[in-house]
Scaffold this active site. Sequence first.
Site, short mmCIF file in Angstrom:
data_model
loop_
_atom_site.label_atom_id
_atom_site.label_comp_id
_atom_site.label_asym_id
_atom_site.label_seq_id
_atom_site.Cartn_x
_atom_site.Cartn_y
_atom_site.Cartn_z
N CYS A 112 -42.51 -1.51 2.73
CA CYS A 112 -42.93 -2.47 1.71
C CYS A 112 -43.21 -3.79 2.36
O CYS A 112 -43.52 -4.71 1.49
CB CYS A 112 -41.79 -2.70 0.50
SG CYS A 112 -41.50 -1.15 -0.29
N ASN B 167 -43.54 -0.51 -8.61
CA ASN B 167 -43.37 -0.88 -7.37
C ASN B 167 -44.32 -0.04 -6.43
O ASN B 167 -44.30 1.10 -6.16
CB ASN B 167 -42.02 -0.55 -6.60
CG ASN B 167 -41.63 -0.86 -5.49
OD1 ASN B 167 -42.63 -0.92 -4.60
ND2 ASN B 167 -40.37 -0.77 -4.74
N HIS C 85 -42.65 -8.93 -2.89
CA HIS C 85 -42.85 -7.66 -3.36
C HIS C 85 -42.35 -7.53 -4.55
O HIS C 85 -41.19 -7.72 -4.83
CB HIS C 85 -42.22 -7.00 -2.07
CG HIS C 85 -41.89 -5.54 -2.46
ND1 HIS C 85 -43.10 -4.78 -2.93
CD2 HIS C 85 -40.86 -4.58 -2.01
CE1 HIS C 85 -42.51 -3.55 -3.04
NE2 HIS C 85 -41.26 -3.32 -2.77
O1 UT7 Z 1 -39.53 -1.28 -2.46
C1 UT7 Z 1 -38.46 -1.23 -1.87
C2 UT7 Z 1 -37.19 -2.17 -2.01
N1 UT7 Z 1 -36.64 -1.68 -3.39
C3 UT7 Z 1 -35.77 -2.34 -4.04
O2 UT7 Z 1 -35.59 -3.47 -3.63
C4 UT7 Z 1 -35.08 -1.56 -4.92
C5 UT7 Z 1 -33.51 -2.23 -4.83
N2 UT7 Z 1 -32.57 -1.63 -6.05
C6 UT7 Z 1 -32.88 -1.58 -7.48
O3 UT7 Z 1 -34.00 -2.53 -7.76
C7 UT7 Z 1 -31.86 -1.13 -8.05
O4 UT7 Z 1 -30.75 -0.77 -7.46
C8 UT7 Z 1 -32.36 0.16 -9.02
C9 UT7 Z 1 -33.11 -0.48 -9.99
C10 UT7 Z 1 -33.12 0.79 -8.14
C11 UT7 Z 1 -30.86 0.54 -9.92
O5 UT7 Z 1 -30.52 -0.35 -10.74
P1 UT7 Z 1 -28.99 -0.32 -10.58
O6 UT7 Z 1 -28.55 -1.29 -11.44
O7 UT7 Z 1 -28.52 -0.58 -9.29
O8 UT7 Z 1 -28.29 1.07 -10.95
P2 UT7 Z 1 -27.65 2.19 -10.35
O9 UT7 Z 1 -28.46 2.91 -9.23
O10 UT7 Z 1 -26.48 1.80 -9.96
O11 UT7 Z 1 -27.53 3.42 -11.39
C12 UT7 Z 1 -26.61 2.98 -12.58
C13 UT7 Z 1 -26.84 4.10 -13.66
C14 UT7 Z 1 -26.06 5.57 -12.93
O12 UT7 Z 1 -25.41 5.87 -14.07
P3 UT7 Z 1 -23.80 5.86 -13.77
O13 UT7 Z 1 -23.57 6.83 -12.69
O14 UT7 Z 1 -23.34 4.52 -13.88
O15 UT7 Z 1 -23.35 6.91 -15.14
C15 UT7 Z 1 -27.24 6.21 -12.59
O16 UT7 Z 1 -27.36 7.41 -12.79
O17 UT7 Z 1 -27.90 4.34 -14.27
C16 UT7 Z 1 -28.28 5.67 -13.96
N3 UT7 Z 1 -29.67 5.85 -13.87
C17 UT7 Z 1 -30.66 6.01 -14.72
N4 UT7 Z 1 -30.49 6.01 -16.19
C18 UT7 Z 1 -31.47 6.15 -16.80
C19 UT7 Z 1 -30.53 5.72 -12.80
N5 UT7 Z 1 -31.73 5.93 -12.72
C20 UT7 Z 1 -31.89 5.85 -14.39
C21 UT7 Z 1 -33.04 6.21 -15.14
N6 UT7 Z 1 -32.83 6.27 -16.38
N7 UT7 Z 1 -34.04 6.37 -14.57
#
Ligand code: UT7
Length: 340
Positions: free
Chosen positions: A121, A293, A263
């Site tokens: 990215c 993204n 980005h």
């Molecule tokens: O392009 C390169 C750079 N990339 C980035 O900068 C991305 C950086 N990271 C992020 O933007 C965020 O970490 C994400 C958007 C990817 C994820 O957000 P988060 O608040 O960190 O969520 P998480 O991964 O901690 O997941 C929280 C919960 C989990 O459930 P439990 O374990 O708390 O019960 C996941 O299973 O959300 C669940 N989850 C979803 N639920 C519904 C993960 N993906 C989904 C989904 N729909 N698509």
Amino acid sequence: MLVAGPHTRQRARLTGVGSYAPERVMSNADLEAIMDTSDEWIVSRTGIRERRIAADDQATSDLAIEAVRNLLTSTGTDPSDIDLLVVATTTPDHVLPPTAPLIATALGMVNVAAYDISAACSGFVYGLSQATAMIEAGFAHRVVVVGAETLSRLVNWDDRATCVLFADGAGAVLLESDDGIPGTGVLAFDLGTDGAGHHDLHVAAGGSRLSAMAPGVGPADLGIRMKGREVFRFATRVLVESATRLLDAAGLTVADVDLLLAHQANERILEHASDKLGIARERMVMNLDRYGNTSSASIPLVLDEARATGILEGGALILMVGFGAGLTWGSMLVRWEPRS
Ligand code: UT7
């Protein structure tokens, strides 16, 4: 073609931008219909509402060709005048050959050196920096830098934590040499890497570490895997640090910046950067709600949108920041000096 010889110091000016996004729109509701996710989760965690997905017969070069064609048309540039084409992509058409020569040939760039770079990215800013160095060294005069991706082909559609984020698109810019007028063109760049985080965002198989043909390799190994929280922490930190270092290097402050184009990974990351840097939201352009993204394509896509909507005015000072797999980051301060 690039033939190095005696040279003089010139400046690299950003004089044009073009972009292309595939026609097919995939909304959060479309995703709800095929997996366990919700519009509410995606919007509240990321800000993404819909994204573009390439048609079955479209590869990365096809998107890039449309973006570069738009760039050449809008700037009135003859393809045979381009001497360097740098294509930043994580999703080349093939492992071999590189994608850049396909784009060059399709567009009639007959006098060009063309190659791909891989910096995820951050790739577009890395590519811009390389092109700047080639121009400032006097080796290149008209360079096209492309960021193009078909990430829909690299995600594992069974992994809801990543497949709702990544999407397809392409953007391209024209850099041209001038006689070195101070305060014009590319003013500074800051590139960095922390390979200790390489497992935080990676594709396990398909490279030399683990062949795509190795026994037992399946979709989970061939798709993007991300430790979202780790990458989130990294992104919020480096976006602010790199931008601050860059402004210091250029002897400028945020008050001098007209537009922040970062980005388009996550609305929360961008809003955090806007708050920490003290750049008002109106000076930060976002389009991830409609494109998701798109990795190396995201900055040129948002740059072209800023141009098309009139937010970007001639002479504006742009702060670009990319960050992502590697882990890598790259930021650049550049003045927008459109040809027309
Ligand atoms: O392009 C390169 C750079 N990339 C980035 O900068 C991305 C950086 N990271 C992020 O933007 C965020 O970490 C994400 C958007 C990817 C994820 O957000 P988060 O608040 O960190 O969520 P998480 O991964 O901690 O997941 C929280 C919960 C989990 O459930 P439990 O374990 O708390 O019960 C996941 O299973 O959300 C669940 N989850 C979803 N639920 C519904 C993960 N993906 C989904 C989904 N729909 N698509």
